[in-house]
Design a protein around this motif. Structure first.
Motif, PDB file in Angstrom:
ATOM      1  N   VAL A  49       0.846  -1.201   0.000  1.00  0.00           N
ATOM      2  CA  VAL A  49       0.000   0.000   0.000  1.00  0.00           C
ATOM      3  C   VAL A  49       0.879   1.247   0.000  1.00  0.00           C
ATOM      4  O   VAL A  49       0.617   2.209  -0.730  1.00  0.00           O
ATOM      5  CB  VAL A  49      -0.960  -0.001   1.206  1.00  0.00           C
ATOM      6  CG1 VAL A  49      -1.742   1.311   1.271  1.00  0.00           C
ATOM      7  CG2 VAL A  49      -1.917  -1.179   1.130  1.00  0.00           C
ATOM      8  N   GLU A  50       1.920   1.232   0.802  1.00  0.00           N
ATOM      9  CA  GLU A  50       2.812   2.391   0.869  1.00  0.00           C
ATOM     10  C   GLU A  50       3.443   2.682  -0.489  1.00  0.00           C
ATOM     11  O   GLU A  50       3.562   3.848  -0.888  1.00  0.00           O
ATOM     12  CB  GLU A  50       3.895   2.173   1.917  1.00  0.00           C
ATOM     13  CG  GLU A  50       4.805   3.377   2.095  1.00  0.00           C
ATOM     14  CD  GLU A  50       5.846   3.143   3.182  1.00  0.00           C
ATOM     15  OE1 GLU A  50       5.666   3.673   4.289  1.00  0.00           O
ATOM     16  OE2 GLU A  50       6.830   2.436   2.907  1.00  0.00           O
ATOM     17  N   ASP A  51       3.842   1.653  -1.212  1.00  0.00           N
ATOM     18  CA  ASP A  51       4.398   1.853  -2.550  1.00  0.00           C
ATOM     19  C   ASP A  51       3.378   2.540  -3.462  1.00  0.00           C
ATOM     20  O   ASP A  51       3.731   3.440  -4.243  1.00  0.00           O
ATOM     21  CB  ASP A  51       4.826   0.517  -3.162  1.00  0.00           C
ATOM     22  CG  ASP A  51       6.077  -0.052  -2.507  1.00  0.00           C
ATOM     23  OD1 ASP A  51       6.805   0.695  -1.817  1.00  0.00           O
ATOM     24  OD2 ASP A  51       6.322  -1.270  -2.683  1.00  0.00           O
ATOM     25  N   GLU A  52       2.121   2.129  -3.357  1.00  0.00           N
ATOM     26  CA  GLU A  52       1.073   2.757  -4.165  1.00  0.00           C
ATOM     27  C   GLU A  52       0.817   4.193  -3.708  1.00  0.00           C
ATOM     28  O   GLU A  52       0.537   5.076  -4.533  1.00  0.00           O
ATOM     29  CB  GLU A  52      -0.226   1.940  -4.083  1.00  0.00           C
ATOM     30  CG  GLU A  52      -0.153   0.592  -4.776  1.00  0.00           C
ATOM     31  CD  GLU A  52      -0.084   0.713  -6.290  1.00  0.00           C
ATOM     32  OE1 GLU A  52      -0.460   1.769  -6.838  1.00  0.00           O
ATOM     33  OE2 GLU A  52       0.353  -0.270  -6.925  1.00  0.00           O
ATOM     34  N   VAL A  53       0.897   4.438  -2.395  1.00  0.00           N
ATOM     35  CA  VAL A  53       0.740   5.804  -1.886  1.00  0.00           C
ATOM     36  C   VAL A  53       1.833   6.705  -2.469  1.00  0.00           C
ATOM     37  O   VAL A  53       1.560   7.825  -2.937  1.00  0.00           O
ATOM     38  CB  VAL A  53       0.778   5.828  -0.343  1.00  0.00           C
ATOM     39  CG1 VAL A  53       0.905   7.263   0.176  1.00  0.00           C
ATOM     40  CG2 VAL A  53      -0.477   5.179   0.228  1.00  0.00           C
ATOM     41  N   ARG A  54       3.073   6.222  -2.451  1.00  0.00           N
ATOM     42  CA  ARG A  54       4.176   7.020  -3.006  1.00  0.00           C
ATOM     43  C   ARG A  54       3.941   7.337  -4.485  1.00  0.00           C
ATOM     44  O   ARG A  54       4.168   8.467  -4.934  1.00  0.00           O
ATOM     45  CB  ARG A  54       5.501   6.271  -2.820  1.00  0.00           C
ATOM     46  CG  ARG A  54       5.955   6.161  -1.381  1.00  0.00           C
ATOM     47  CD  ARG A  54       7.326   5.476  -1.276  1.00  0.00           C
ATOM     48  NE  ARG A  54       7.628   5.137   0.091  1.00  0.00           N
ATOM     49  CZ  ARG A  54       8.052   6.006   1.018  1.00  0.00           C
ATOM     50  NH1 ARG A  54       8.230   7.270   0.686  1.00  0.00           N
ATOM     51  NH2 ARG A  54       8.305   5.604   2.247  1.00  0.00           N
ATOM     52  N   ALA A  55       3.482   6.331  -5.232  1.00  0.00           N
ATOM     53  CA  ALA A  55       3.217   6.549  -6.660  1.00  0.00           C
ATOM     54  C   ALA A  55       2.104   7.584  -6.848  1.00  0.00           C
ATOM     55  O   ALA A  55       2.196   8.465  -7.717  1.00  0.00           O
ATOM     56  CB  ALA A  55       2.846   5.230  -7.322  1.00  0.00           C
ATOM     57  N   HIS A  56       1.053   7.477  -6.040  1.00  0.00           N
ATOM     58  CA  HIS A  56      -0.073   8.415  -6.127  1.00  0.00           C
ATOM     59  C   HIS A  56       0.385   9.834  -5.803  1.00  0.00           C
ATOM     60  O   HIS A  56       0.028  10.792  -6.498  1.00  0.00           O
ATOM     61  CB  HIS A  56      -1.182   7.971  -5.169  1.00  0.00           C
ATOM     62  CG  HIS A  56      -2.454   8.746  -5.316  1.00  0.00           C
ATOM     63  ND1 HIS A  56      -3.482   8.343  -6.142  1.00  0.00           N
ATOM     64  CD2 HIS A  56      -2.854   9.903  -4.747  1.00  0.00           C
ATOM     65  CE1 HIS A  56      -4.469   9.225  -6.071  1.00  0.00           C
ATOM     66  NE2 HIS A  56      -4.117  10.174  -5.224  1.00  0.00           N
ATOM     67  N   LEU A  57       1.185   9.980  -4.744  1.00  0.00           N
ATOM     68  CA  LEU A  57       1.673  11.305  -4.358  1.00  0.00           C
ATOM     69  C   LEU A  57       2.528  11.913  -5.458  1.00  0.00           C
ATOM     70  O   LEU A  57       2.442  13.110  -5.752  1.00  0.00           O
ATOM     71  CB  LEU A  57       2.474  11.215  -3.052  1.00  0.00           C
ATOM     72  CG  LEU A  57       1.680  10.858  -1.794  1.00  0.00           C
ATOM     73  CD1 LEU A  57       2.622  10.633  -0.623  1.00  0.00           C
ATOM     74  CD2 LEU A  57       0.664  11.948  -1.452  1.00  0.00           C
ATOM     75  N   THR A  58       3.373  11.103  -6.074  1.00  0.00           N
ATOM     76  CA  THR A  58       4.235  11.597  -7.145  1.00  0.00           C
ATOM     77  C   THR A  58       3.411  12.098  -8.326  1.00  0.00           C
ATOM     78  O   THR A  58       3.717  13.142  -8.919  1.00  0.00           O
ATOM     79  CB  THR A  58       5.200  10.487  -7.602  1.00  0.00           C
ATOM     80  OG1 THR A  58       6.017  10.108  -6.489  1.00  0.00           O
ATOM     81  CG2 THR A  58       6.092  10.958  -8.738  1.00  0.00           C
ATOM     82  N   LEU A  59       2.345  11.373  -8.648  1.00  0.00           N
ATOM     83  CA  LEU A  59       1.519  11.737  -9.800  1.00  0.00           C
ATOM     84  C   LEU A  59       0.619  12.938  -9.530  1.00  0.00           C
ATOM     85  O   LEU A  59       0.460  13.812 -10.390  1.00  0.00           O
ATOM     86  CB  LEU A  59       0.640  10.551 -10.207  1.00  0.00           C
ATOM     87  CG  LEU A  59       1.279   9.476 -11.076  1.00  0.00           C
ATOM     88  CD1 LEU A  59       0.323   8.312 -11.262  1.00  0.00           C
ATOM     89  CD2 LEU A  59       1.688  10.047 -12.431  1.00  0.00           C
TER      90      LEU A  59
END
Length: 199
Positions: A49-59
């Motif tokens: 989930v954290e990996d997906e959060v990081r990707a979402h924040l970057t985008l």
């Protein structure tokens, strides 16, 4: 082999974490319910989930999130200095770098006496609510919930002070599967803030 819905749950949970400030466990359960009946084995790990959060924040949040994270880290450090006698460690999104203005600040207090932190808040005239959560050792930990104002964010922030036994500190410093720490003390947080200062 990964369960078919696991990646989809992780991505959906990440959106809830960012948009609503939800904790990972609650976000995973809500995302799973939205996708239909999902077995516990199909729930993604917090790291996924954290990996997906990081990707979402970057985008979607690259223009706002770094400043919000810094404001929360500075606020956390101020409280860690106020509560230094309880060996505070910052955890959660503020420590791991994924916090936004909706995130609660998670501070863990490692106390010789479980009531000492509450007494300290009372003596300082600090209002708080009380809750509990699993302590990771088969018991329950008290969580003292304080609402504080962030001048940098011009908003109120929730502070969760989890009261843990002093003996739990040694095990709490174990890293995750990628070698990253789950929490850090005030000196570690100061180093993060110094590393993030504009050049």
């Amino acid at each position: 082999m990964a369960a078919p819905f696991t990646a989809e749950i992780a991505a959906s949970a990440a959106r809830l974490v960012v948009a609503e400030g939800m904790e990972y466990g609650a976000a995973k359960r809500k995302a799973a319910r939205a996708l239909g009946q999902v077995r516990p084995a199909e729930l993604p790990s917090n790291e996924a989930v954290e990996d997906e959060v990081r990707a979402h924040l970057t985008l979607f949040c690259a223009d706002t999130q770094p400043a919000e994270l810094r404001a929360l880290r500075e606020l956390a450090l101020g409280w860690m200095e106020r509560l230094a006698e309880f060996r505070p460690h910052v955890a959660g999104a503020v420590w791991r770098g994924t916090a936004t203005r909706l995130s609660a600040i998670q501070l863990e207090l490692y106390c010789d006496d479980a009531k000492s932190a509450e007494i300290a808040l009372i003596n300082r005239g600090i209002s708080y609510d009380s809750a509990s959560r699993p302590d990771g050792r088969g018991g329950e930990a008290t969580v003292l919930i304080v609402t504080v104002r962030s001048q940098a964010l011009n908003d109120h922030v929730t502070l969760h002070l989890t009261v843990l036994d002093h003996d739990a500190l040694r095990g709490a410093l174990k890293p995750d599967a990628q070698g990253r720490s789950w929490r850090g003390d005030a000196d570690a947080l100061r180093r993060l803030l110094a590393a993030e200062e504009p050049t």
